[in-house]
Design a protein around this motif. Structure first.
Motif, short mmCIF file in Angstrom:
data_model
loop_
_atom_site.label_atom_id
_atom_site.label_comp_id
_atom_site.label_asym_id
_atom_site.label_seq_id
_atom_site.Cartn_x
_atom_site.Cartn_y
_atom_site.Cartn_z
N HIS A 69 0.86 -1.19 0.00
CA HIS A 69 0.00 0.00 0.00
C HIS A 69 0.89 1.24 0.00
O HIS A 69 1.94 1.26 0.65
CB HIS A 69 -0.92 -0.01 1.22
N GLU A 74 0.80 3.96 1.45
CA GLU A 74 1.14 4.53 2.76
C GLU A 74 2.32 3.80 3.38
O GLU A 74 3.08 4.37 4.15
CB GLU A 74 -0.09 4.49 3.68
N GLU A 115 -4.14 1.73 -7.50
CA GLU A 115 -4.45 2.81 -6.57
C GLU A 115 -3.64 4.05 -6.90
O GLU A 115 -2.53 4.20 -6.39
CB GLU A 115 -4.07 2.37 -5.16
N ILE A 145 -6.13 8.48 -3.39
CA ILE A 145 -6.37 7.83 -2.08
C ILE A 145 -6.69 8.89 -1.03
O ILE A 145 -5.90 9.79 -0.77
CB ILE A 145 -5.13 7.00 -1.64
N GLY A 146 -7.88 8.75 -0.45
CA GLY A 146 -8.28 9.63 0.65
C GLY A 146 -8.50 11.08 0.26
O GLY A 146 -8.62 11.95 1.12
N SER A 203 -10.67 6.67 -3.24
CA SER A 203 -11.91 7.46 -3.15
C SER A 203 -13.12 6.77 -3.78
O SER A 203 -13.98 7.43 -4.36
CB SER A 203 -11.70 8.86 -3.75
N VAL A 204 -13.16 5.44 -3.65
CA VAL A 204 -14.40 4.74 -4.03
C VAL A 204 -15.44 5.11 -2.98
O VAL A 204 -15.17 5.05 -1.78
CB VAL A 204 -14.19 3.20 -4.04
N LEU A 254 -10.93 -1.48 -3.74
CA LEU A 254 -10.27 -1.49 -2.44
C LEU A 254 -10.71 -0.20 -1.75
O LEU A 254 -10.40 0.89 -2.22
CB LEU A 254 -8.74 -1.57 -2.58
N VAL A 255 -11.46 -0.37 -0.68
CA VAL A 255 -12.15 0.77 -0.08
C VAL A 255 -11.48 1.15 1.24
O VAL A 255 -11.34 0.29 2.12
CB VAL A 255 -13.63 0.39 0.16
N GLY A 256 -11.07 2.38 1.37
CA GLY A 256 -10.44 2.84 2.61
C GLY A 256 -11.47 3.51 3.49
O GLY A 256 -12.20 2.86 4.25
N LYS A 257 -11.53 4.84 3.36
CA LYS A 257 -12.37 5.64 4.26
C LYS A 257 -13.81 5.14 4.36
O LYS A 257 -14.37 5.06 5.46
CB LYS A 257 -12.33 7.10 3.79
P1 PGA Z 1 -9.76 5.66 0.24
O1 PGA Z 1 -8.49 4.73 0.52
O2 PGA Z 1 -10.88 4.77 -0.18
O3 PGA Z 1 -9.99 6.34 1.54
O4 PGA Z 1 -9.36 6.61 -0.84
C1 PGA Z 1 -8.12 3.78 -0.38
C2 PGA Z 1 -6.89 3.10 0.08
O5 PGA Z 1 -6.42 3.37 1.21
O6 PGA Z 1 -6.33 2.31 -0.65
#
Ligand code: PGA
Length: 247
Positions: free
Chosen positions: A84, A86, A156, A161-162, A201-202, A220-223
């Motif tokens: 990832h 991060e 990604e 992302i985010g 940002s899905v 792949l869903v984060g927040k």
């Molecule tokens: P997000 O994160 O959905 O918050 O953009 C995605 C990710 O961490 O891969």
């Protein structure tokens, strides 16, 4: 690094209540290491699988603070997110390290979810395929493309992302096509179950549109995975798209 025992229980219970009827969509929750036991306890014998967000590149030994593949398997994990952004930016994880982890995961029967993607500067410079190609090559040059046959790759874009700014369907489709071409041997096309997800940002509003893109197999869903209602809607969007595909 979100959640605690109580919040996780509330979230997972909501997922279980609202997602048990989905029959086409595979759902996986990847949790921080300390909550693997909780995931196992709450999710076993359900339609939701679980996994981890990272893994050591060694099998076992004097690697204080690391967590190995077999330890993840002790808690029923079937999946592990690797590389990832991060982790690459904040922990200087190299493509070579990620390649070793990828092989180790496969060797131990875990499905790796390999994250790849470019920065905004790289996209603006038009070198996104070169960047993603290099990330994939770190594995392909060492182990070949066959190792991707049953893996998951998640495209990604780091700028998505985010940020609330997802890739457009056109941008995502082009990159997914590039990744699939690079990782699929013509001879093994029929056996390959390689899945390519989109992450970045899905949300509940864009999920149907993104999942309908040719070559996107899921997200792949984060927040939005931290808000039960949003995550449920995203999974329902996946189910809706799957239903359209099978009919
Ligand atoms: P997000 O994160 O959905 O918050 O953009 C995605 C990710 O961490 O891969």
């Amino acid at each position: 690094m979100h959640g605690n025992l109580q919040q996780n229980a509330t979230l997972l219970n909501a997922y279980l209540n609202d997602l048990s009827s989905l029959s086409h969509t595979q759902i996986v929750v990847c949790v921080p290491y300390p909550y693997l036991a909780q995931a196992q306890q709450m999710l076993q014998h359900t339609n939701i699988a679980w996994g981890a967000q990272n893994m050591a590149k060694f099998e076992f030994g004097a690697y204080t603070g690391e967590v190995g593949a077999e330890m993840l398997k002790d808690f029923g994990a079937q999946y592990v997110i690797l590389g990832h952004s991060e982790r690459s930016t904040a922990y200087c994880e190299s493509d070579e390290n990620i390649a070793d982890k990828f092989m180790l995961a496969i060797h131990h029967g875990l499905t790796p979810v390999l994250c790849v993607g470019e920065t905004l500067i790289e996209r603006e410079a038009g070198v996104m395929q070169m960047v993603v190609g290099k990330q994939l090559d770190a594995i392909v040059s060492k182990f070949g493309v066959k190792v991707f046959e049953h893996a998951i790759v998640s495209y990604e874009p780091i700028w998505a992302i985010g940020t609330g700014l997802a890739a457009s369907p056109v941008q995502a489709e082009a990159m997914h096509q590039f990744i699939r071409q690079k990782l699929t041997q013509p001879s093994s096309q029929s056996e390959s179950t390689l899945k390519i997800l989109y992450g970045g940002s899905v949300n509940a509003q864009n999920a149907v549109q993104l999942f309908s893109v040719n070559g996107i197999d899921g997200g792949l869903v984060g927040k939005c995975s931290l808000h039960a209602q949003d995550f449920v809607k995203i999974c329902q969007a996946a189910e809706q798209v799957c239903e359209m595909l099978v009919t």
